[in-house]
Design a protein around this motif. Structure first.
Motif, short mmCIF file in Angstrom:
data_model
loop_
_atom_site.label_atom_id
_atom_site.label_comp_id
_atom_site.label_asym_id
_atom_site.label_seq_id
_atom_site.Cartn_x
_atom_site.Cartn_y
_atom_site.Cartn_z
N UNK A 133 1.68 9.55 -10.02
CA UNK A 133 0.36 9.80 -10.60
C UNK A 133 0.34 11.19 -11.22
N UNK A 134 -0.64 11.47 -12.08
CA UNK A 134 -0.73 12.80 -12.71
C UNK A 134 -0.81 13.95 -11.71
N UNK A 135 -1.37 13.69 -10.51
CA UNK A 135 -1.48 14.77 -9.52
C UNK A 135 -0.22 14.92 -8.67
N UNK A 136 0.83 14.14 -8.98
CA UNK A 136 2.09 14.25 -8.27
C UNK A 136 2.26 13.29 -7.10
N UNK A 137 1.19 12.62 -6.70
CA UNK A 137 1.31 11.63 -5.62
C UNK A 137 1.94 10.36 -6.17
N UNK A 138 2.37 9.48 -5.27
CA UNK A 138 2.99 8.22 -5.69
C UNK A 138 2.15 7.05 -5.21
N UNK A 139 2.19 5.98 -5.97
CA UNK A 139 1.55 4.73 -5.59
C UNK A 139 2.59 3.63 -5.83
N UNK A 140 2.59 2.62 -4.97
CA UNK A 140 3.53 1.51 -5.07
C UNK A 140 2.79 0.30 -5.63
N UNK A 141 3.31 -0.24 -6.72
CA UNK A 141 2.69 -1.38 -7.38
C UNK A 141 3.64 -2.57 -7.31
N UNK A 142 3.25 -3.65 -6.62
CA UNK A 142 4.11 -4.83 -6.59
C UNK A 142 4.32 -5.39 -8.00
N UNK A 143 5.57 -5.66 -8.35
CA UNK A 143 5.89 -6.20 -9.66
C UNK A 143 5.77 -7.72 -9.61
N UNK A 144 4.50 -8.17 -9.57
CA UNK A 144 4.18 -9.60 -9.56
C UNK A 144 3.20 -9.88 -10.69
N UNK A 168 -6.55 3.08 -5.46
CA UNK A 168 -7.65 3.98 -5.11
C UNK A 168 -8.10 3.68 -3.68
N UNK A 169 -9.06 4.42 -3.20
CA UNK A 169 -9.53 4.21 -1.83
C UNK A 169 -10.89 3.53 -1.78
N UNK A 170 -11.17 2.73 -2.82
CA UNK A 170 -12.48 2.07 -2.87
C UNK A 170 -12.44 0.67 -2.28
#
Length: 186
Positions: A133-144, A168-170
């Motif tokens: 992410x732009x803030x340097x954190x990572x997110x994992x997105x399933x490639x489905x 996100x945390x919503x």
């Protein structure tokens, strides 16, 4: 260009066969008898495939010059690397090589910037995009298909339709316990 096509697992039997974790959609092309593969670590190779067979749903390979269990076990966790023409494309319409996906911008279907793909993680059940992410954190997105709705190589972007809570945390957590507590309070 070099692509990782497999990782050597444990020895199988006493005649030098090894199990392999296949990391290519084209094992018959990349891992056939006679194929010469570079290795990581480089000191283990190059390796030439002597034989290959499927046993109980797992690919077993034997390499030239490896004739016993000790030699096979010494190759454990070695990555097998094939030389591939950078212009070569996978056979399937919706198939991609990792190098085509690395550095793609990831956006939601609404156009919101998520980040950039930095790695593809190949898990037994599915592949994951590791997105920085732009803030340097990572997110994992399933490639489905349900989540990654479009790959546009010309525009260098991947469009996703993430479920709540993926990026996100919503996310809303609903459980029968919450409902019964609300009824008891009334």
């Amino acid at each position: 260009m070099q692509l990782v096509v497999a990782r050597i697992g444990r020895a199988h039997g006493i005649k030098g066969e090894v199990t392999v974790e296949v990391r290519t959609d084209e094992p018959e092309l990349r891992l056939g008898p006679g194929a010469v593969l570079a290795t990581d670590p480089a000191s283990a190779g190059p390796l030439t495939i002597a034989t290959g067979r499927v046993h109980s749903g797992r690919l077993l390979l034997r390499f030239e010059g490896v004739h016993d269990r000790t030699g096979a076990e010494a190759l454990r966790n070695t990555l097998l690397i094939a030389d591939v023409d950078p212009e070569e494309l996978p056979e399937g319409e919706d198939e991609y090589y990792d190098h085509q996906l690395i550095d793609l911008d990831v956006v939601t279907k609404d156009g919101e910037e998520v980040g950039r793909i930095t790695e593809i993680s190949h898990l037994p059940t599915q592949d994951l995009f590791v997105v920085e992410r732009p803030d340097g954190t990572e997110v994992f997105v399933p490639f489905v298909e349900e989540i990654v709705t479009e790959i546009d190589l010309e525009e260098q972007r991947a469009v996703i339709d993430p479920p709540p809570g993926l990026i996100d945390d919503r996310a809303e957590v609903a459980s029968s316990r919450d409902a019964s507590e609300s009824e008891d309070d009334a």
